[in-house]
Design an enzyme around this catalytic site. Structure first.
Site, mmCIF file in Angstrom:
data_model
loop_
_atom_site.group_PDB
_atom_site.id
_atom_site.type_symbol
_atom_site.label_atom_id
_atom_site.label_comp_id
_atom_site.label_asym_id
_atom_site.label_seq_id
_atom_site.Cartn_x
_atom_site.Cartn_y
_atom_site.Cartn_z
ATOM 1 N N ARG A 1 0.835 -1.209 0.000
ATOM 2 C CA ARG A 1 0.000 0.000 0.000
ATOM 3 C C ARG A 1 0.871 1.260 0.000
ATOM 4 O O ARG A 1 0.582 2.238 -0.701
ATOM 5 C CB ARG A 1 -0.916 -0.015 1.220
ATOM 6 N N HIS B 1 0.786 4.257 -2.833
ATOM 7 C CA HIS B 1 0.544 5.649 -2.462
ATOM 8 C C HIS B 1 1.726 6.537 -2.838
ATOM 9 O O HIS B 1 1.539 7.725 -3.126
ATOM 10 C CB HIS B 1 0.270 5.750 -0.960
ATOM 11 N N ASN C 1 -3.351 9.381 4.050
ATOM 12 C CA ASN C 1 -2.141 8.619 4.376
ATOM 13 C C ASN C 1 -1.945 8.406 5.871
ATOM 14 O O ASN C 1 -0.948 7.799 6.288
ATOM 15 C CB ASN C 1 -0.905 9.322 3.806
#
Length: 326
Positions: free
Chosen positions: A57, A61, A89
């Site tokens: 992940r 991102h 985030n």
């Protein structure tokens, strides 16, 4: 004349930054790179089994905002609010950040000032995916670390899970990904977990007359309600994305979607939309097809917005720029 013309065509069709990446970029300058990263991620994953999902992940991102340049790793300071402190985030994995930092420390002792944090993150992600059962794919190296990391740039470059499938397809298209590649990348949800606030509307506030999404498997929905009862006061409450094999990278995610066991609204939408459903059916029936598609999509993702040469730097520490921003 045929050979020069062919070389010219290859140069034109391969993005300039991508053409500078190489499997053997550190062969002479840091020959132990692969083994150091592999050993570091192995120890971390064994101690904290959610590291693989968190790192996958984190990589996504990173690449989708400023490109694969480790800008997500930068810490905020008194003059700059960095990417990792953007709202979307806030739930990024501390274990993922730590595994990259550990690998960087080990590499600085062996070959100081040579290996970029962005290359470490790319390698660590691949190794962790493979370690939990996923496909091996090539990681070309030579990225430089970005010199910009601003929270204000994040929201417009990451898609929320509650957006429509039309929005999601368009988002990935703008980033250069096909529908098939988007569905394959979504398969990364076969590992890891999501916080309750990301899917609370599906189980508590679906609409005015029906609090729970009727297309969610009833027992699954009831279990989630119990898990997330206090999610508003305890924001750490979460559930596995793949309730059947949460720690194994396989095609169970797609099988779950067809059974009403998709967790996020964006997951469930994949099985409902006629543009994405054929790929869900394919990957549910054929794990090898999913692995092949996922590996291809990850190789493509790893070249997103890559910086080389003077467009970036090799950071001394992954959480701080080498220069002081004014």
């Amino acid at each position: 004349m045929a050979l020069p013309v062919l070389l010219l065509l290859l140069f034109i069709t391969i993005p300039f930054s991508e053409s500078k990446l190489s499997m053997e970029y550190y062969k002479k300058t840091c020959p132990d790179l692969e083994s150091i990263v592999r050993d570091t991620v192995t120890v971390k994953q064994m101690a904290n089994p959610t590291t693989a999902a968190g790192t996958l992940r984190l990589f996504f991102h990173d690449c989708m905002v400023e490109g694969c340049d480790a800008s997500i790793l930068i810490s905020s300071n008194h003059i700059n609010i960095a990417e990792r402190d953007a709202d979307i985030n806030q739930s990024l994995s501390g274990d993922a950040l730590e595994v990259v930092a550990r690998a960087k420390t080990a590499l600085e002792l062996t070959c100081p000032g040579i290996v970029s944090c962005s290359d470490i993150l790319a390698l660590a992600t691949r190794n962790l995916v493979t370690m939990v059962g996923g496909p091996f794919y090539k990681v070309r190296l030579g990225r430089k670390d970005g010199k910009v990391s601003q929270a204000s740039r994040v929201e417009a470059n990451l898609i929320r899970s509650n957006r429509t499938m039309e929005d999601i397809i368009n988002y990935f298209a703008v980033k250069g990904f096909t529908i098939e590649e988007m569905v394959a990348l979504s398969g990364g949800h076969t590992i890891g977990f999501s916080h309750c606030k990301e899917f609370a509307d599906r189980i508590f506030n679906y609409n005015r007359t029906t609090p729970t999404d009727p297309e969610m498997y009833p027992n699954f929905a009831e279990g989630l309600k119990k898990t997330c009862t206090n999610y508003q006061t305890n924001t750490a409450m979460s559930a596995f994305n793949d309730v059947i094999t949460p720690g194994k990278f396989d095609n169970m995610y797609y099988l779950n979607l067809k059974r009403g066991l998709g967790l996020l609204s964006s997951d469930h939408a994949l099985v409902k939309d006629p543009r994405t459903r054929p790929f869900v059916d394919l990957y549910a029936a054929d794990q090898a097809a999913f692995f092949k598609a996922f590996a291809h999509a990850m190789e493509k993702l790893a070249h997103q917005g890559v910086k080389t040469g003077r467009k970036g730097e090799v950071r001394h520490r992954c959480d701080a720029f080498n220069f002081i921003q004014s």
